[in-house]
Design a protein around this motif. Structure first.
Motif, mmCIF file in Angstrom:
data_model
loop_
_atom_site.group_PDB
_atom_site.id
_atom_site.type_symbol
_atom_site.label_atom_id
_atom_site.label_comp_id
_atom_site.label_asym_id
_atom_site.label_seq_id
_atom_site.Cartn_x
_atom_site.Cartn_y
_atom_site.Cartn_z
ATOM 1 N N LEU A 1 -5.322 -4.507 1.360
ATOM 2 C CA LEU A 1 -6.254 -4.180 2.296
ATOM 3 C C LEU A 1 -6.535 -5.232 3.232
ATOM 4 O O LEU A 1 -6.815 -5.120 4.715
ATOM 5 N N GLN A 2 -6.417 -6.697 2.567
ATOM 6 C CA GLN A 2 -6.998 -7.596 3.514
ATOM 7 C C GLN A 2 -5.693 -7.862 4.297
ATOM 8 O O GLN A 2 -5.849 -8.283 5.763
ATOM 9 N N ALA A 3 -4.232 -7.648 4.064
ATOM 10 C CA ALA A 3 -3.303 -7.736 5.172
ATOM 11 C C ALA A 3 -3.463 -6.555 6.136
ATOM 12 O O ALA A 3 -2.985 -6.797 7.181
ATOM 13 N N ALA A 4 -3.798 -5.383 5.846
ATOM 14 C CA ALA A 4 -3.705 -4.209 6.735
ATOM 15 C C ALA A 4 -4.812 -4.279 7.638
ATOM 16 O O ALA A 4 -4.922 -4.068 8.865
ATOM 17 N N ARG A 5 -6.251 -5.086 7.119
ATOM 18 C CA ARG A 5 -7.392 -5.215 8.163
ATOM 19 C C ARG A 5 -7.732 -6.611 8.058
ATOM 20 O O ARG A 5 -8.655 -6.899 7.703
ATOM 21 N N PRO A 6 -6.968 -7.474 8.680
ATOM 22 C CA PRO A 6 -7.342 -9.067 8.780
ATOM 23 C C PRO A 6 -8.679 -9.142 9.612
ATOM 24 O O PRO A 6 -9.250 -10.463 9.382
ATOM 25 N N GLY A 7 -9.001 -8.254 10.413
ATOM 26 C CA GLY A 7 -10.086 -8.411 11.298
ATOM 27 C C GLY A 7 -11.403 -8.230 10.536
ATOM 28 O O GLY A 7 -12.448 -8.462 11.309
ATOM 29 N N ILE B 1 -7.972 3.583 4.911
ATOM 30 C CA ILE B 1 -7.841 2.107 5.007
ATOM 31 C C ILE B 1 -8.945 1.579 5.634
ATOM 32 O O ILE B 1 -9.603 0.535 5.132
ATOM 33 N N ASP B 2 -9.589 2.078 6.513
ATOM 34 C CA ASP B 2 -10.843 1.655 7.271
ATOM 35 C C ASP B 2 -12.070 1.695 6.228
ATOM 36 O O ASP B 2 -12.689 0.661 6.089
ATOM 37 N N ALA B 3 -12.341 2.755 5.643
ATOM 38 C CA ALA B 3 -13.324 2.957 4.502
ATOM 39 C C ALA B 3 -13.097 1.941 3.226
ATOM 40 O O ALA B 3 -14.215 1.243 3.031
ATOM 41 N N SER C 1 -14.243 -3.289 0.298
ATOM 42 C CA SER C 1 -13.486 -4.222 -0.210
ATOM 43 C C SER C 1 -13.702 -5.703 0.156
ATOM 44 O O SER C 1 -14.196 -6.682 -0.384
ATOM 45 N N ALA C 2 -13.982 -5.711 1.597
ATOM 46 C CA ALA C 2 -14.580 -7.077 2.429
ATOM 47 C C ALA C 2 -15.899 -7.108 1.922
ATOM 48 O O ALA C 2 -16.129 -8.422 1.774
ATOM 49 N N ALA C 3 -16.625 -6.157 1.899
ATOM 50 C CA ALA C 3 -18.115 -6.487 1.371
ATOM 51 C C ALA C 3 -18.316 -7.189 0.002
ATOM 52 O O ALA C 3 -18.748 -8.089 -0.420
ATOM 53 N N ALA C 4 -17.328 -6.691 -0.993
ATOM 54 C CA ALA C 4 -17.161 -7.228 -2.440
ATOM 55 C C ALA C 4 -16.854 -8.553 -2.358
ATOM 56 O O ALA C 4 -17.270 -9.469 -3.199
#
Length: 655
Positions: A278-284, A229-231, A236-239
């Motif tokens: 992914l956004q829900a799993a890593r909101p930070g 998930i981290d990777a 995904s956040a960069a995209a």
């Protein structure tokens, strides 16, 4: 290399774990000199250490330089590139396809050709709308058909590359079965993330099953679902930040175009579902950021996502190099990321800085004072003194400073003369080992002995001479003018060099360091090195000379040596009640008491050498008077030559 067995079960082979245990230790001389200069100039040891790391050394770039290169790299990425590379490429391929189709239809006279031309003429003006409109068009032109398929393949490759690094190259010749495998992988991935969000107990087993089936898509080789998930979330956040950096029209065009990725709308739908999870799993993660790109080099979606990832990595590295957060250590720096962004040389510099910081702490070069503050340890002061003294010796242009014998046989320091003689009963001199062994060998051979035996008649001792002992008082002016005129650091370097010379070369000499401002006081070297300049009025040479006299009287058998460094005439004196009286211009009583103390020192046999800093006429007149009354002399060095002048005068006086 193959491990070689040794007796008792030991073996040796290549070292694989951690730093090389046989590597030479870090060279701390440059770093310690940088720190020492700042400490002597008034900085705290902690601040001096941090400043050295920021500034670097002669051999290693500092944190500030590495940070500057990071920001330069960041600026280059934004200044050279723009994010509409995929749109531009789709527009080019579409226009070539339409041109080729019209060329194919133009010579055909039938009505179907005219109808097709009308269809092409009626296409919507937007690129995405035109591509979608042509989804079911039956191309007559071979180039048109190939270009349209290239558009679909390009969109699929870019879309996957924006979420999975390296996927674009892997999908260069993707067929329908490859597209199906990707859709299957995305479906299984979304199911895995949903199970993780629910807190499924068998999540590790599900993860291992997933990697066993689809591991080829993940070269990072994550070991747990959290690492996976981290990777994925980072990419995904960069995209998403890339899309945020585009105009609203560009985002809308791309969103519509991605429905044609590989000609299968399921791909875009699966990726949208993945992004949400992914956004829900890593909101930070930074999902809302953006950046301004103003260059002419067009980047595709995958390249754009990589550029955004690079910018985020550069920002994280800048924070690590800044060391401004609580508990920051140089070991926090991601060396792999630093080398990825700035090259291997940057990684080497960062490793050296971390090693310097670690070794400076580990080797005990700092210690806690009684008040809890950090200060340079005696070991650090010795190393710093070696460097300063070496500079001064070089400035003396090869003068050795050897003192002549004053009383052979008197108590004092012994020095070898280079000669030797046979040992006599009662001799305490050290043996001359080479000559003793040679005598034993020659004697044994001469009498035909097959073994060398040592006899008392073989022993030779080193001929030595006794050196005179000196009591040395170094008085240094610590009035505010020494700070304001830039004389503070040269004064401390001078004291450090003289202390190093006496403590290593003339260990029987007794050195006393005395500071005099409004009051005078005797100081140990660590106190003087860490002394901060303070605003106070008064140059109390009277009090300083009084303390010097006390030191000389404690060593009545030693040759008295008094050295004074000052940049001002006496403006204060000590009253019998211990209070210092200041006045400017100096009172006659101040001058009288100061000269009376000079006379007392002269009666002890001390000639005072005064090192005058500055050209004030009143100061010049007064120090000349001190020299005449004590049989000493006045030296007026520049600041760079102060240390050499004091050390040279000490050696001259001792001769």
């Amino acid at each position: 290399m193959t491990a070689v067995p040794l007796p008792d079960g030991y073996s040796y082979g290549p070292w694989h774990d951690g730093p090389d245990p046989l590597a030479p230790p870090a060279d701390l001389r440059d770093a310690l000199e940088e720190i020492g200069q700042d400490v002597m100039a008034g900085a705290s040891p902690r601040a001096a250490l941090e400043e050295m790391l920021r500034r670097g050394t002669n051999r290693t770039a500092g944190l500030d330089e590495l940070t500057r290169r990071l920001w330069q790299r960041r600026s280059q990425i934004q200044r050279r590139n723009n994010l509409d590379g995929t749109l531009q490429e789709v527009q080019r391929l579409l226009q070539e396809a339409l041109d080729a189709e019209r060329r194919e239809l133009f010579p055909d006279p039938d009505d179907e050709a005219r109808f097709r031309e009308a269809q092409l003429d009626a296409l919507p003006p937007g690129t995405a709308a035109a591509v979608n409109e042509l989804a079911n068009y039956d191309w007559r032109s071979e180039q048109g058909r190939e270009n349209y398929q290239q558009i679909r393949d390009l969109l699929g490759q870019e879309l996957m590359e924006s979420r999975f690094q390296g996927m674009k190259q892997a999908l260069q010749n993707a067929g329908p079965e490859d597209v199906e495998r990707i859709n299957e992988m995305l479906g299984d991935l979304n199911d895995l993330l949903e199970a993780h969000a629910r807190g499924a107990e068998d999540i590790q087993q599900r993860f291992e099953d997933f990697m066993g089936k689809h591991g080829e898509f993940f070269p990072e080789d994550p070991r747990t679902v959290e690492e996976l998930i981290d990777a994925l979330a980072e990419r995904s956040a960069a995209a998403q930040r890339m899309l945020n950096s585009m105009s609203a029209e560009q985002r809308a065009e791309l969103a519509e175009l991605t429905q044609q990725a590989f000609g299968d709308p399921r791909l875009a739908q699966q990726l949208s579902r993945l992004d949400s999870q992914l956004q829900a799993a890593r909101p930070g993660e930074d999902w809302t950021g953006s950046a301004r790109f103003r260059g002419n080099n067009p980047l595709g979606m995958g390249e754009g996502a990589q550029a955004m990832q690079d910018l985020a990595e550069l920002d994280a590295l800048a924070e690590q190099l800044g060391q401004s957060y609580p508990g920051a250590r140089l070991e926090d720096i991601d060396l792999e990321a630093l080398e990825r962004q700035l090259g291997k040389d940057a990684g080497v510099d960062a490793r050296r800085l971390a090693e310097l910081e670690r070794e400076l702490r580990r080797q005990g070069l700092f210690e806690r004072a009684a008040d809890g503050s950090l200060r340079l340890s005696p070991k650090a002061l010795r190393r710093l003194g070696e460097t300063v003294l070496s500079d001064i010796v070089n400035a003396l242009r090869g003068k050795t400073g050897e003192r002549e014998t004053e009383s052979a046989g008197a108590a004092g320091e012994r020095e070898p003369t280079g000669a030797s003689r046979p040992w006599r009963f009662g001799d305490m001199q050290p043996w001359d080992v080479p000559r003793t062994i040679r005598n034993a060998v020659l004697r044994s051979v001469s009498v035909g002995e097959r073994q060398v035996r040592l006899d008392v008649e073989d022993v030779e001792v080193v001929e030595t001479e006794h050196r005179s002992r000196a009591a040395v008082a170094l008085l240094v002016d610590t009035s505010w003018s020494m700070v304001s005129e830039g004389r503070w650091l040269p004064m401390k370097r001078t004291a450090l060099a003289l202390h190093q010379l006496i403590s290593t070369r003339f260990r029987n000499d007794a050195l006393q360091l005395i500071t005099f401002g409004r009051y005078a006081q005797s100081m140990e070297l660590p106190e003087l090195v860490g002394l901060e300049g303070a605003w106070e009025q008064g140059t109390n040479a009277h009090h300083g000379l009084l303390l010097a006299g006390q030191h000389l009287r404690r060593h009545p058998d030693a040759q008295p040596v008094v050295l004074m460094v000052t940049d001002g005439e006496p403006t204060a004196h000590l009253e019998p009640d211990g209070e210092a009286v200041f006045d400017y211009p100096p009172q006659p009583r101040t001058l009288h008491k100061t000269l009376s103390e000079v006379d007392r020192l002269a009666k002890l046999g001390a000639s005072i050498s005064v090192f005058r800093l500055g050209d004030d006429p009143r100061l010049t007149s007064f120090v000349d008077l001190i020299a005449r009354r004590s049989g000493g002399r006045v030296v007026a060095p520049d600041l760079d030559g102060l240390g050499a002048a004091v050390v040279g005068d000490y050696l001259r006086t001792r001769r």
